[in-house]
Design a protein around this motif. Structure first.
Motif, mmCIF file in Angstrom:
data_model
loop_
_atom_site.group_PDB
_atom_site.id
_atom_site.type_symbol
_atom_site.label_atom_id
_atom_site.label_comp_id
_atom_site.label_asym_id
_atom_site.label_seq_id
_atom_site.Cartn_x
_atom_site.Cartn_y
_atom_site.Cartn_z
ATOM 1 N N GLU A 156 -4.637 -2.524 -2.559
ATOM 2 C CA GLU A 156 -4.749 -1.194 -3.154
ATOM 3 C C GLU A 156 -5.622 -0.313 -2.271
ATOM 4 O O GLU A 156 -6.528 -0.796 -1.583
ATOM 5 C CB GLU A 156 -5.357 -1.274 -4.558
ATOM 6 N N LEU A 157 -5.346 0.992 -2.281
ATOM 7 C CA LEU A 157 -6.124 1.947 -1.508
ATOM 8 C C LEU A 157 -7.346 2.347 -2.325
ATOM 9 O O LEU A 157 -7.231 2.991 -3.378
ATOM 10 C CB LEU A 157 -5.255 3.171 -1.197
ATOM 11 N N LEU A 197 0.809 -1.216 0.000
ATOM 12 C CA LEU A 197 0.000 0.000 0.000
ATOM 13 C C LEU A 197 0.841 1.263 0.000
ATOM 14 O O LEU A 197 0.282 2.365 -0.098
ATOM 15 C CB LEU A 197 -0.913 0.008 1.238
ATOM 16 N N PRO A 231 -8.543 6.986 -1.757
ATOM 17 C CA PRO A 231 -7.435 7.855 -1.339
ATOM 18 C C PRO A 231 -7.900 9.154 -0.694
ATOM 19 O O PRO A 231 -7.263 9.650 0.250
ATOM 20 C CB PRO A 231 -6.693 8.127 -2.655
ATOM 21 N N ASP A 291 0.382 3.857 -2.911
ATOM 22 C CA ASP A 291 -0.927 4.510 -2.912
ATOM 23 C C ASP A 291 -1.040 5.515 -1.771
ATOM 24 O O ASP A 291 -1.578 6.621 -1.950
ATOM 25 C CB ASP A 291 -2.033 3.463 -2.776
#
Length: 440
Positions: free
Chosen positions: A345-346, A296, A349, A299
């Protein structure tokens, strides 16, 4: 010897033991219980996949909670129904008429309710672990010993439910036992500070950078299997000598329960240095995450970049953003990405950036009388500044309110130089002294 003698002797000797067990496993609710356990596990975890599919610890924790809160009561009820049906249909008397020992008859009777849920759970757990594999750090391994311990929990609960059904063959015993199990496990899981809380199969663990101690899974197996085996021997034994045999697994269960009951609040989980080791980017200020979340890092660095640009050079700006358990003095803690991370994955955001701003401005004030108009004004200013730096995505957070909206409008109306000047004064003020915080 005639040709007719051979089949007669084969018939007298009875079917092979494997065929007897196979016959027992095929009858009653056993196969359906295995299917129900597998479907319940897969449906529940599919609905919560974003929360567990990135870490082995999260996957193991989610499987454990499903066992304690959902599968445990279900298996208790299915076992109780099967045991009660055997009693109501006279199956016990029929089995007692065949030339088998009481212990063998007892083990064959409980086999469907003990083994089928285990088969269903292990099949579903294998699917979930395989679904996690592509998204986790390759340096760690799944905690298979905990999955096996949960499988033994289901076998023990199925056995205990079966024995309760034999003793109380009333048809409503099974649903009442399921409700009782759900309430008992759920209430006990909420009291994690109570002594012996880790003896409950539904107690929850939270931190992704931990690993279980090596002795816990074997001790848990002895604890659960010992209780179930002691109850089975006590009910099935036809003589006092065999009943005394039940003391052996009971003693083993109590001995295994003692170290489990004495576990601290974190239970059997201990920090894993390899998982908690910080991995940092090359930014200014650096952004550091535990190794278990290093996928992560790009991201999160990208999400924090606009905020770092606006704060650069200001007093009180972060010197280093740090996530995980090792936030040192002078460093700024990062929010956990648990709710925003999906398969490495973020996913939001902007929401993560908003949470980081909240962490940046968080204050721990010890005043006992931290209330009044000045405190309300401080709260409105805080919401306005946070919303100005990182707007809250639609559907999240709390409204800034009328006062906060006035401060937010005033901030947005300022020139860039005036905005930076105000932000410097705001960050230099003591958040625990509301009268010192400047008004936009």
């Amino acid at each position: 010897m005639t040709a007719l003698d051979t089949p007669t002797r084969e018939a007298a000797s009875g079917p092979p033991r494997t065929s007897v067990l196979r016959t027992e496993l095929r009858r009653g609710t056993g196969p359906w219980s295995g299917a129900a356990v597998a479907v319940t596990t897969l449906v529940t975890l599919y609905a919560k996949a974003p929360g567990w599919q990135s870490r082995w610890t999260d996957a193991t924790d989610m499987l454990h909670i499903v066992v304690g809160l959902l599968l445990g009561p279900l298996v208790l009820a299915v076992g109780c129904w099967q045991g009660g049906r055997d009693r109501r249909n006279g199956t016990r008397e029929l089995l007692g008429s065949v030339p088998r020992g009481p212990l063998r008859r007892a083990f064959l009777a409980v086999a469907p309710t003990a083994l089928w849920p285990v088969a269903g759970y292990l099949s579903a757990a294998a699917v979930c672990l395989l679904a996690t594999w592509p998204y986790v750090d390759g340096g760690r391994r799944p905690f298979l010993e905990l999955v096996a311990a949960d499988a033994v929990t289901l076998a023990a609960l199925g056995t205990l439910g079966h024995l309760v059904g034999r003793l109380v063959p009333w048809r409503l015993t099974a649903p009442l036992l399921a409700v009782t199990g759900y309430v008992v496990f759920g209430v006990a899981a909420a009291r994690t500070e109570a002594a012996g809380s880790w003896l409950n199969p539904a107690v929850e663990h939270f931190y992704a950078w931990d690993r279980p101690v090596g002795w816990f899974a074997p001790a848990w197996v002895v604890w659960c299997a010992g209780l179930a085996l002691a109850a089975l021997l006590a009910q099935a034994a036809g003589t006092a000598r065999l009943r005394l045999l039940a003391l052996v697994p009971l003693t083993a269960a109590v001995a295994a329960a003692v170290p489990i009951a004495r576990l601290p609040l974190d239970g059997p989980w201990r920090p894993d240095p390899a998982a908690a080791r910080l991995v940092c980017d090359g930014g200014a200020p650096p952004v550091c995450l535990p190794a278990v979340d290093r996928a992560l890092l790009p991201d999160i660095s990208a999400a924090l970049a606009p905020l770092n640009e606006r704060l650069r050079g200001l007093p009180g700006a972060p010197t280093r953003w740090v996530g995980g358990p090792s936030v040192g003095a002078g460093e700024t803690a990062l929010p956990s990405p648990d709710l925003d991370a999906v398969r490495g994955e973020l996913s939001h955001p902007d929401l993560y950036l908003n949470s980081a701003v909240q962490f940046l401005f968080a204050e721990t004030c010890r005043s006992e009388d931290f209330s009044g108009p000045e405190v309300e004004r401080l709260g409105a200013i805080h919401l306005a500044v946070s919303e100005w730096l990182a707007p809250t995505p639609a559907g999240y957070g709390v409204p800034v309110g009328p006062a906060g909206q006035r401060y937010l409008d005033a901030l947005r109306a300022k020139s860039p130089a005036a905005q930076r000047d105000y932000l410097a004064r705001y960050m230099a003020a003591d958040g625990c002294r509301p009268e010192e915080v400047p008004v936009p």
